[in-house]
Scaffold this motif. Structure first.
Motif, PDB file in Angstrom:
ATOM      1  N   MET A   1       0.856  -1.182   0.000  1.00 51.11           N
ATOM      2  CA  MET A   1       0.000   0.000   0.000  1.00 51.11           C
ATOM      3  C   MET A   1       0.899   1.241   0.000  1.00 51.11           C
ATOM      4  O   MET A   1       1.764   1.382   0.845  1.00 51.11           O
ATOM      5  N   GLN A   2       0.624   2.102  -0.955  1.00 52.04           N
ATOM      6  CA  GLN A   2       1.405   3.330  -1.084  1.00 52.04           C
ATOM      7  C   GLN A   2       0.776   4.429  -0.218  1.00 52.04           C
ATOM      8  O   GLN A   2      -0.414   4.358   0.113  1.00 52.04           O
ATOM      9  N   PRO A   3       1.550   5.451   0.131  1.00 53.42           N
ATOM     10  CA  PRO A   3       1.030   6.505   1.017  1.00 53.42           C
ATOM     11  C   PRO A   3      -0.281   7.142   0.549  1.00 53.42           C
ATOM     12  O   PRO A   3      -1.141   7.452   1.375  1.00 53.42           O
ATOM     13  N   ASP A   4      -0.436   7.318  -0.761  1.00 55.39           N
ATOM     14  CA  ASP A   4      -1.654   7.989  -1.230  1.00 55.39           C
ATOM     15  C   ASP A   4      -2.776   7.024  -1.600  1.00 55.39           C
ATOM     16  O   ASP A   4      -3.820   7.455  -2.102  1.00 55.39           O
ATOM     17  N   ASP A   5      -2.590   5.746  -1.346  1.00 54.25           N
ATOM     18  CA  ASP A   5      -3.668   4.779  -1.547  1.00 54.25           C
ATOM     19  C   ASP A   5      -4.698   4.946  -0.428  1.00 54.25           C
ATOM     20  O   ASP A   5      -4.349   5.283   0.707  1.00 54.25           O
ATOM     21  N   GLU A   6      -5.960   4.669  -0.788  1.00 53.46           N
ATOM     22  CA  GLU A   6      -7.016   4.770   0.214  1.00 53.46           C
ATOM     23  C   GLU A   6      -6.956   3.574   1.155  1.00 53.46           C
ATOM     24  O   GLU A   6      -7.067   2.434   0.717  1.00 53.46           O
ATOM     25  N   LEU A   7      -6.770   3.863   2.408  1.00 57.71           N
ATOM     26  CA  LEU A   7      -6.766   2.812   3.430  1.00 57.71           C
ATOM     27  C   LEU A   7      -8.216   2.525   3.830  1.00 57.71           C
ATOM     28  O   LEU A   7      -8.635   1.388   3.880  1.00 57.71           O
ATOM     29  N   CYS A   8      -8.973   3.582   4.099  1.00 55.94           N
ATOM     30  CA  CYS A   8     -10.410   3.410   4.347  1.00 55.94           C
ATOM     31  C   CYS A   8     -11.140   3.776   3.065  1.00 55.94           C
ATOM     32  O   CYS A   8     -11.253   4.949   2.708  1.00 55.94           O
ATOM     33  N   LEU A   9     -11.592   2.742   2.393  1.00 54.78           N
ATOM     34  CA  LEU A   9     -12.259   2.939   1.101  1.00 54.78           C
ATOM     35  C   LEU A   9     -13.649   3.548   1.265  1.00 54.78           C
ATOM     36  O   LEU A   9     -14.139   4.231   0.377  1.00 54.78           O
ATOM     37  N   CYS A  10     -14.280   3.305   2.382  1.00 60.73           N
ATOM     38  CA  CYS A  10     -15.622   3.866   2.599  1.00 60.73           C
ATOM     39  C   CYS A  10     -15.580   5.392   2.665  1.00 60.73           C
ATOM     40  O   CYS A  10     -16.487   6.059   2.170  1.00 60.73           O
ATOM     41  N   PHE A  11     -14.543   5.929   3.305  1.00 61.41           N
ATOM     42  CA  PHE A  11     -14.475   7.386   3.508  1.00 61.41           C
ATOM     43  C   PHE A  11     -13.286   8.027   2.805  1.00 61.41           C
ATOM     44  O   PHE A  11     -12.961   9.178   3.084  1.00 61.41           O
ATOM     45  N   HIS A  12     -12.647   7.262   1.900  1.00 60.59           N
ATOM     46  CA  HIS A  12     -11.555   7.802   1.077  1.00 60.59           C
ATOM     47  C   HIS A  12     -10.437   8.415   1.917  1.00 60.59           C
ATOM     48  O   HIS A  12      -9.929   9.498   1.615  1.00 60.59           O
ATOM     49  N   VAL A  13     -10.069   7.731   2.980  1.00 56.80           N
ATOM     50  CA  VAL A  13      -8.983   8.201   3.847  1.00 56.80           C
ATOM     51  C   VAL A  13      -7.709   7.463   3.437  1.00 56.80           C
ATOM     52  O   VAL A  13      -7.676   6.230   3.448  1.00 56.80           O
ATOM     53  N   THR A  14      -6.688   8.219   3.077  1.00 61.83           N
ATOM     54  CA  THR A  14      -5.440   7.596   2.612  1.00 61.83           C
ATOM     55  C   THR A  14      -4.583   7.100   3.775  1.00 61.83           C
ATOM     56  O   THR A  14      -4.735   7.543   4.921  1.00 61.83           O
ATOM     57  N   LYS A  15      -3.668   6.231   3.428  1.00 61.50           N
ATOM     58  CA  LYS A  15      -2.698   5.760   4.426  1.00 61.50           C
ATOM     59  C   LYS A  15      -1.913   6.947   4.966  1.00 61.50           C
ATOM     60  O   LYS A  15      -1.675   7.041   6.170  1.00 61.50           O
ATOM     61  N   ARG A  16      -1.514   7.864   4.077  1.00 61.84           N
ATOM     62  CA  ARG A  16      -0.739   9.028   4.518  1.00 61.84           C
ATOM     63  C   ARG A  16      -1.499   9.824   5.582  1.00 61.84           C
ATOM     64  O   ARG A  16      -0.920  10.243   6.581  1.00 61.84           O
ATOM     65  N   LYS A  17      -2.789   9.993   5.364  1.00 60.06           N
ATOM     66  CA  LYS A  17      -3.585  10.773   6.307  1.00 60.06           C
ATOM     67  C   LYS A  17      -3.625  10.092   7.682  1.00 60.06           C
ATOM     68  O   LYS A  17      -3.500  10.751   8.716  1.00 60.06           O
ATOM     69  N   VAL A  18      -3.776   8.775   7.673  1.00 57.19           N
ATOM     70  CA  VAL A  18      -3.819   8.036   8.941  1.00 57.19           C
ATOM     71  C   VAL A  18      -2.456   8.091   9.644  1.00 57.19           C
ATOM     72  O   VAL A  18      -2.384   8.327  10.856  1.00 57.19           O
ATOM     73  N   VAL A  19      -1.397   7.899   8.881  1.00 54.12           N
ATOM     74  CA  VAL A  19      -0.043   7.935   9.469  1.00 54.12           C
ATOM     75  C   VAL A  19       0.231   9.313  10.079  1.00 54.12           C
ATOM     76  O   VAL A  19       0.729   9.425  11.202  1.00 54.12           O
ATOM     77  N   ASN A  20      -0.130  10.357   9.356  1.00 56.62           N
ATOM     78  CA  ASN A  20       0.079  11.712   9.896  1.00 56.62           C
ATOM     79  C   ASN A  20      -0.773  11.946  11.133  1.00 56.62           C
ATOM     80  O   ASN A  20      -0.321  12.573  12.089  1.00 56.62           O
ATOM     81  N   TYR A  21      -1.986  11.444  11.109  1.00 55.15           N
ATOM     82  CA  TYR A  21      -2.871  11.590  12.276  1.00 55.15           C
ATOM     83  C   TYR A  21      -2.243  10.904  13.500  1.00 55.15           C
ATOM     84  O   TYR A  21      -2.214  11.458  14.597  1.00 55.15           O
ATOM     85  N   LEU A  22      -1.718   9.701  13.289  1.00 54.16           N
ATOM     86  CA  LEU A  22      -1.084   8.973  14.392  1.00 54.16           C
ATOM     87  C   LEU A  22       0.112   9.752  14.951  1.00 54.16           C
ATOM     88  O   LEU A  22       0.294   9.842  16.165  1.00 54.16           O
ATOM     89  N   ARG A  23       0.912  10.311  14.064  1.00 55.46           N
ATOM     90  CA  ARG A  23       2.108  11.040  14.497  1.00 55.46           C
ATOM     91  C   ARG A  23       1.775  12.343  15.208  1.00 55.46           C
ATOM     92  O   ARG A  23       2.419  12.707  16.183  1.00 55.46           O
ATOM     93  N   ILE A  24       0.766  13.037  14.703  1.00 51.37           N
ATOM     94  CA  ILE A  24       0.469  14.372  15.232  1.00 51.37           C
ATOM     95  C   ILE A  24      -0.471  14.306  16.437  1.00 51.37           C
ATOM     96  O   ILE A  24      -0.226  14.928  17.467  1.00 51.37           O
ATOM     97  N   GLU A  25      -1.549  13.537  16.306  1.00 55.76           N
ATOM     98  CA  GLU A  25      -2.572  13.516  17.363  1.00 55.76           C
ATOM     99  C   GLU A  25      -2.283  12.497  18.459  1.00 55.76           C
ATOM    100  O   GLU A  25      -2.809  12.612  19.562  1.00 55.76           O
ATOM    101  N   ARG A  26      -1.477  11.497  18.150  1.00 56.18           N
ATOM    102  CA  ARG A  26      -1.122  10.441  19.115  1.00 56.18           C
ATOM    103  C   ARG A  26      -2.347   9.921  19.874  1.00 56.18           C
ATOM    104  O   ARG A  26      -2.452  10.065  21.106  1.00 56.18           O
ATOM    105  N   PRO A  27      -3.292   9.309  19.168  1.00 50.65           N
ATOM    106  CA  PRO A  27      -4.492   8.780  19.840  1.00 50.65           C
ATOM    107  C   PRO A  27      -4.125   7.712  20.878  1.00 50.65           C
ATOM    108  O   PRO A  27      -3.121   7.012  20.726  1.00 50.65           O
ATOM    109  N   GLN A  28      -4.940   7.616  21.899  1.00 54.11           N
ATOM    110  CA  GLN A  28      -4.686   6.666  22.986  1.00 54.11           C
ATOM    111  C   GLN A  28      -5.308   5.303  22.724  1.00 54.11           C
ATOM    112  O   GLN A  28      -4.918   4.313  23.350  1.00 54.11           O
TER     113      GLN A  28
END
Ligand code: FES
Length: 91
Positions: A1-28
């Motif tokens: 899976m490439q960074p700009d591929d959709e990880l969540c196909l239902c909501f068109h969320v890319t892998k890059r977006k999720v990775v950045n969210y994890l790094r920046i928001e650090r969900p618990q």
């Protein structure tokens, strides 16, 4: 899976977006990834990958090189997931 591929196909969320969210928001919890564009809140197919990325972030693994299915496999698997009634895409 490439960074700009959709990880969540239902909501068109890319892998890059999720990775950045994890790094920046650090969900618990992994479920907090739903705050990233609704990821994982549709058919549910992408949830195991979201959890894998979440766990990898917690273990300080390199998220870029994590072994994930390619986008074709991922999309085909989701189709089967929905066809067999295991999840329902958003309306
Ligand atoms: S692919 Fe993410 S919820 Fe359906």
């Amino acid at each position: 899976m490439q960074p700009d591929d959709e990880l969540c196909l239902c909501f068109h969320v890319t892998k890059r977006k999720v990775v950045n969210y994890l790094r920046i928001e650090r969900p618990q919890t992994a479920s907090q990834l739903s705050e990233c564009g609704g990821a994982g809140t549709g058919c549910g197919w992408c949830r195991p990958i979201l959890e894998k990325l979440f766990d990898a972030q917690r273990q300080r693994e390199d998220l870029e090189t994590l072994d994930l299915p390619d986008s074709t496999q991922h999309a085909a698997g989701r189709g089967e997931h929905i066809r067999t009634g295991k999840g329902k895409p958003p309306a």
